[in-house]
Write an enzyme that holds these catalytic residues in place. Structure first.
Site, short mmCIF file in Angstrom:
data_model
loop_
_atom_site.label_atom_id
_atom_site.label_comp_id
_atom_site.label_asym_id
_atom_site.label_seq_id
_atom_site.Cartn_x
_atom_site.Cartn_y
_atom_site.Cartn_z
N MET A 124 1.17 29.18 41.22
CA MET A 124 1.39 28.48 42.48
C MET A 124 2.89 28.28 42.72
O MET A 124 3.29 27.47 43.56
CB MET A 124 0.67 27.14 42.48
CG MET A 124 -0.84 27.32 42.32
SD MET A 124 -1.80 26.00 43.04
CE MET A 124 -1.24 24.63 42.06
N HIS A 126 8.73 27.92 36.09
CA HIS A 126 9.51 27.39 34.97
C HIS A 126 9.27 28.29 33.74
O HIS A 126 8.60 29.32 33.85
CB HIS A 126 9.12 25.94 34.68
CG HIS A 126 7.63 25.73 34.56
ND1 HIS A 126 6.89 26.26 33.53
CD2 HIS A 126 6.73 25.08 35.36
CE1 HIS A 126 5.62 25.93 33.68
NE2 HIS A 126 5.49 25.22 34.80
N GLU A 127 9.82 27.86 32.60
CA GLU A 127 9.74 28.69 31.38
C GLU A 127 8.30 29.00 30.95
O GLU A 127 8.06 30.00 30.28
CB GLU A 127 10.49 28.01 30.23
CG GLU A 127 11.99 28.21 30.26
CD GLU A 127 12.38 29.69 30.26
OE1 GLU A 127 11.83 30.44 29.42
OE2 GLU A 127 13.20 30.09 31.10
N HIS A 131 5.79 29.73 32.96
CA HIS A 131 5.39 30.93 33.71
C HIS A 131 6.11 32.17 33.14
O HIS A 131 5.51 33.24 32.99
CB HIS A 131 5.76 30.78 35.19
CG HIS A 131 5.09 29.62 35.88
ND1 HIS A 131 5.78 28.49 36.26
CD2 HIS A 131 3.81 29.42 36.27
CE1 HIS A 131 4.93 27.65 36.86
NE2 HIS A 131 3.74 28.18 36.88
N GLY A 149 -2.09 30.18 30.95
CA GLY A 149 -1.47 29.31 29.95
C GLY A 149 -2.49 28.38 29.31
O GLY A 149 -3.38 27.86 30.00
N GLN A 207 -9.12 25.80 32.42
CA GLN A 207 -8.97 26.97 33.29
C GLN A 207 -9.20 28.26 32.49
O GLN A 207 -9.84 29.20 32.97
CB GLN A 207 -7.57 26.96 33.91
CG GLN A 207 -7.26 28.14 34.79
CD GLN A 207 -6.03 27.88 35.64
OE1 GLN A 207 -6.12 27.32 36.70
NE2 GLN A 207 -4.87 28.28 35.16
N SER A 251 5.11 22.31 37.04
CA SER A 251 5.79 22.21 38.34
C SER A 251 5.75 20.76 38.82
O SER A 251 6.64 20.33 39.56
CB SER A 251 5.09 23.10 39.35
OG SER A 251 4.94 24.40 38.83
P1 AMP Z 1 0.46 27.06 38.00
O1 AMP Z 1 1.59 27.65 38.77
O2 AMP Z 1 0.70 25.64 37.58
O3 AMP Z 1 -0.87 27.27 38.68
O4 AMP Z 1 0.38 27.86 36.64
C1 AMP Z 1 0.26 29.25 36.61
C2 AMP Z 1 -0.05 29.69 35.20
O5 AMP Z 1 1.00 29.26 34.33
C3 AMP Z 1 -1.34 29.05 34.66
O6 AMP Z 1 -2.05 30.02 33.90
C4 AMP Z 1 -0.84 27.94 33.80
O7 AMP Z 1 -1.72 27.59 32.75
C5 AMP Z 1 0.45 28.54 33.25
N1 AMP Z 1 1.34 27.47 32.81
C6 AMP Z 1 1.71 26.36 33.51
N2 AMP Z 1 2.49 25.57 32.76
C7 AMP Z 1 2.60 26.18 31.55
C8 AMP Z 1 3.27 25.85 30.33
N3 AMP Z 1 3.98 24.72 30.19
N4 AMP Z 1 3.19 26.72 29.30
C9 AMP Z 1 2.47 27.87 29.41
N5 AMP Z 1 1.82 28.24 30.54
C10 AMP Z 1 1.88 27.40 31.58
#
Ligand code: AMP
Length: 278
Positions: A27, A31-32, A34, A144, A150, A183
């Protein structure tokens, strides 16, 4: 790096690139965490495609869809440096045209844990990920461990729908004090940001208690709650569950997924660890 804004262009990219594709749905406001998924995907695929789409269907009516942080320019710069081949930035109107009415919904897994606090969330996630996978046709999709449920939901969806996609899981990336990168951390005030490391601290406390042979999850939950209640955080839930089916466990045996959600002000943070008890 190609910036792709329409479904037709995305399908063309896939048609014109015959090798394997690794896909990372996000979304944005990257950050690190992703970036670590991008790195994993680069190792295993000829092409890496990432999507940035703040999916309205996975937010509840009182959640933060409108306020969700967005900075596409910054994300694009970061992704160029990370070696992504294509960024897919679809419009809400193209993904969900007027009259849209088909959803992917998991009967029980989506109602546990996060699903209890966020009704409809996993139907939104499963629907958008299946749509994106239909468009992008990846060989592997990367998620992640930060969002533990998820991962379980995605593996089940891919298996139940016989999608020809392998789900790959990346470990949770953390700040120096242990706070899981998210995020949403940007919402936190300075005081809340300092206090927010208590999520990981409470998980570590649980791990230590299990290593010292405590097996009663209620006793561990109490200790975790006491620690969290020293801060301004409000606990939504603390769960000890079977990592495979997400059923709650009272007495810990073998592997347990310990997860929690805590509010700091209006900001809802989640974290988890998987502990092996021997
Ligand atoms: P999001 O943008 O929050 O929907 O996350 C996109 C993907 O990045 C999802 O698969 C999350 O689980 C993964 N993700 C978000 N935060 C982290 C993190 N701190 N470490 C590893 N993967 C992450």
């Amino acid at each position: 790096m190609k910036i792709i804004k329409t479904i037709n262009e995305m399908r063309d990219f896939r048609r014109n690139n015959a090798g394997s594709v690794g896909f990372i749905p996000t979304m944005g406001y990257l950050h690190e965490g992703h970036v670590s998924l991008v790195k994993l995907a680069r190792q295993e695929n000829n092409y890496v495609v990432i999507s940035i789409f703040v999916n309205p269907k996975q937010f509840g009516p009182h959640e933060d869809f409108a306020a969700y942080p967005r900075d596409t320019e910054k994300d694009i710069t970061l992704l160029k440096n990370a070696g992504v081949n294509a960024v897919f930035l679809p419009e809400v109107e193209e993904m969900y045209p007027a009259g849209f009415e088909t959803y992917v919904s998991l009967e029980t897994l989506s109602k546990k844990l996060e699903g209890k606090s966020r009704p409809g969330h996993f139907t939104g996630v499963a629907t958008i990920v299946s749509k994106l996978c239909n468009i992008i046709q990846p060989d592997r999709a990367y998620f992640g461990q930060k969002d533990a449920q998820q991962v379980v939901v995605m593996k089940k969806m891919v298996s139940d729908l016989q999608l020809p996609i392998k789900i790959v899981v990346g470990e949770t990336k953390r700040e120096k004090d242990g706070l899981a990168m998210s995020s949403r951390n940007v919402y936190l005030s300075e005081k809340e940001r300092k206090e927010a490391s208590v999520l990981f601290q409470s998980l570590q406390l649980a791990n230590e208690m299990i290593q010292k042979r405590e097996r009663n999850s209620e006793i561990i939950k109490k200790a975790m709650s006491s620690l969290i209640n020293e801060t301004s955080g409000t606990i939504d839930y603390i769960s000890f569950a079977n990592p495979k089916n997400l059923d709650e466990v009272q007495i810990i045996e073998n592997e347990v997924l310990i997860s929690l959600a805590v509010y700091f002000g209006k900001t809802r943070l989640i974290d988890n660890i998987v502990v092996h008890s021997v």
